[in-house]
Scaffold this motif. Sequence first.
Motif, PDB file in Angstrom:
ATOM      1  N   GLY A   9       0.787  -1.231   0.000  1.00 47.16           N
ATOM      2  CA  GLY A   9       0.000   0.000   0.000  1.00 47.16           C
ATOM      3  C   GLY A   9       0.813   1.271   0.000  1.00 47.16           C
ATOM      4  O   GLY A   9       0.568   2.190  -0.796  1.00 47.16           O
ATOM      5  N   GLN A  10       1.810   1.366   0.872  1.00 51.12           N
ATOM      6  CA  GLN A  10       2.563   2.605   1.005  1.00 51.12           C
ATOM      7  C   GLN A  10       3.359   2.970  -0.247  1.00 51.12           C
ATOM      8  O   GLN A  10       3.265   4.103  -0.722  1.00 51.12           O
ATOM      9  N   PRO A  11       4.153   2.071  -0.833  1.00 50.22           N
ATOM     10  CA  PRO A  11       4.853   2.436  -2.066  1.00 50.22           C
ATOM     11  C   PRO A  11       3.906   2.709  -3.232  1.00 50.22           C
ATOM     12  O   PRO A  11       4.196   3.540  -4.088  1.00 50.22           O
ATOM     13  N   LEU A  12       2.754   2.033  -3.280  1.00 52.86           N
ATOM     14  CA  LEU A  12       1.787   2.282  -4.350  1.00 52.86           C
ATOM     15  C   LEU A  12       1.150   3.659  -4.207  1.00 52.86           C
ATOM     16  O   LEU A  12       0.969   4.375  -5.203  1.00 52.86           O
ATOM     17  N   SER A  13       0.808   4.043  -2.983  1.00 52.93           N
ATOM     18  CA  SER A  13       0.160   5.347  -2.779  1.00 52.93           C
ATOM     19  C   SER A  13       1.077   6.503  -3.171  1.00 52.93           C
ATOM     20  O   SER A  13       0.602   7.575  -3.547  1.00 52.93           O
ATOM     21  N   MET A  14       2.387   6.290  -3.118  1.00 55.74           N
ATOM     22  CA  MET A  14       3.339   7.339  -3.499  1.00 55.74           C
ATOM     23  C   MET A  14       3.340   7.587  -5.004  1.00 55.74           C
ATOM     24  O   MET A  14       3.843   8.607  -5.467  1.00 55.74           O
ATOM     25  N   LEU A  15       2.773   6.638  -5.774  1.00 52.87           N
ATOM     26  CA  LEU A  15       2.727   6.793  -7.233  1.00 52.87           C
ATOM     27  C   LEU A  15       1.402   7.369  -7.719  1.00 52.87           C
ATOM     28  O   LEU A  15       1.250   7.631  -8.915  1.00 52.87           O
ATOM     29  N   ALA A  16       0.444   7.547  -6.828  1.00 51.26           N
ATOM     30  CA  ALA A  16      -0.868   8.058  -7.234  1.00 51.26           C
ATOM     31  C   ALA A  16      -0.771   9.511  -7.655  1.00 51.26           C
ATOM     32  O   ALA A  16       0.057  10.276  -7.158  1.00 51.26           O
ATOM     33  N   CYS A  17      -1.635   9.900  -8.608  1.00 50.03           N
ATOM     34  CA  CYS A  17      -1.608  11.280  -9.113  1.00 50.03           C
ATOM     35  C   CYS A  17      -2.755  12.094  -8.523  1.00 50.03           C
ATOM     36  O   CYS A  17      -3.318  12.967  -9.181  1.00 50.03           O
TER      37      CYS A  17
END
Length: 315
Positions: A181-189
């Motif tokens: 979750g955490q690394p994925l949320s950093m890629l959200a626009c």
Amino acid sequence: MAVRNETRVTHFILLGLSNNPDLQILFFVLFLVMYLLIIAGNLLIMTTIYVDSQLHTPMYFLLCNLSLIDLSISTVTVPRALALFLLLKNTISFRDCMTQLFFLHLIAGAEGIHLVLMAYDRYVAICNPLRYTTIMNRQTCLLLVASTWAGGFFHSISQSLPIILLPFCGPNELDHFLCDGQPLSMLACSSTVISEIVDIVNSGFLALSCFLVLVISYTYIISTILKVHSGEGRQKAFSTCATHLLVVILYYGPIVFIYMRPSVTFTIDKPLAVFYSIVTPFLNPIIYTLRNERARKAMKKLGSRKISCMRKHIN
């Protein structure tokens, strides 16, 4: 809206643990060996408990479910990592990434809850031994295992759904060897405040609260053990509890550290993820078999039975 649809991320690029080719080969060998031992060790525990009728007790029934959980979480993470290390297959589709995210939190959440329930089993056995068979009956054990997986499911839904609903329109390089979750949320626009709050509250405080419950439970357990007059009985109780407590520390230590903070980049996150998704499932069978004389005898008995059957077939 049209631009966002055209640039929507359809896959992610996993950067892995290192970009050094020599280290990639080393990681592949280590992960492969550990995964094969995880499969062998946990299947051996489950088979032994199933075959030996003397192990058909609540404690070993819960241990069998823990082995299933350990086998499952490593299967969700390791095969993809092996492909990444050896074949340099570092792309993963959006759907596969979210699927891995869902099952990772499903199984990790189930394990966290299950460790608490195993502590409850030890609490009843030591603090209320006369009523143990009445309290920990077959129906209760089945209910505990069902609640383990149900709790993991609801944890995973609340953890993964906010991430799945986030818009991803680039970049798509995920600085990890798995989808979390955490690394994925950093890629959200778009803003990830809600998903971060859910992440911290759901994973962090759930892990912390379970850990505190375990500490309180073992405080009562240890105080009860110290009142036991028999030195042999006290040593046996301490040995059983120490085994479970060691597993709890190995699991909850990395989990609490990762999720009890805001989602900022720390290079130690990836090694910690390796620890709770691969190292802990690898160590659990060793810890339980080395410190459990009854389980060791049952495994030796099963091994002797298999050897005898092989000799009969050969002759």
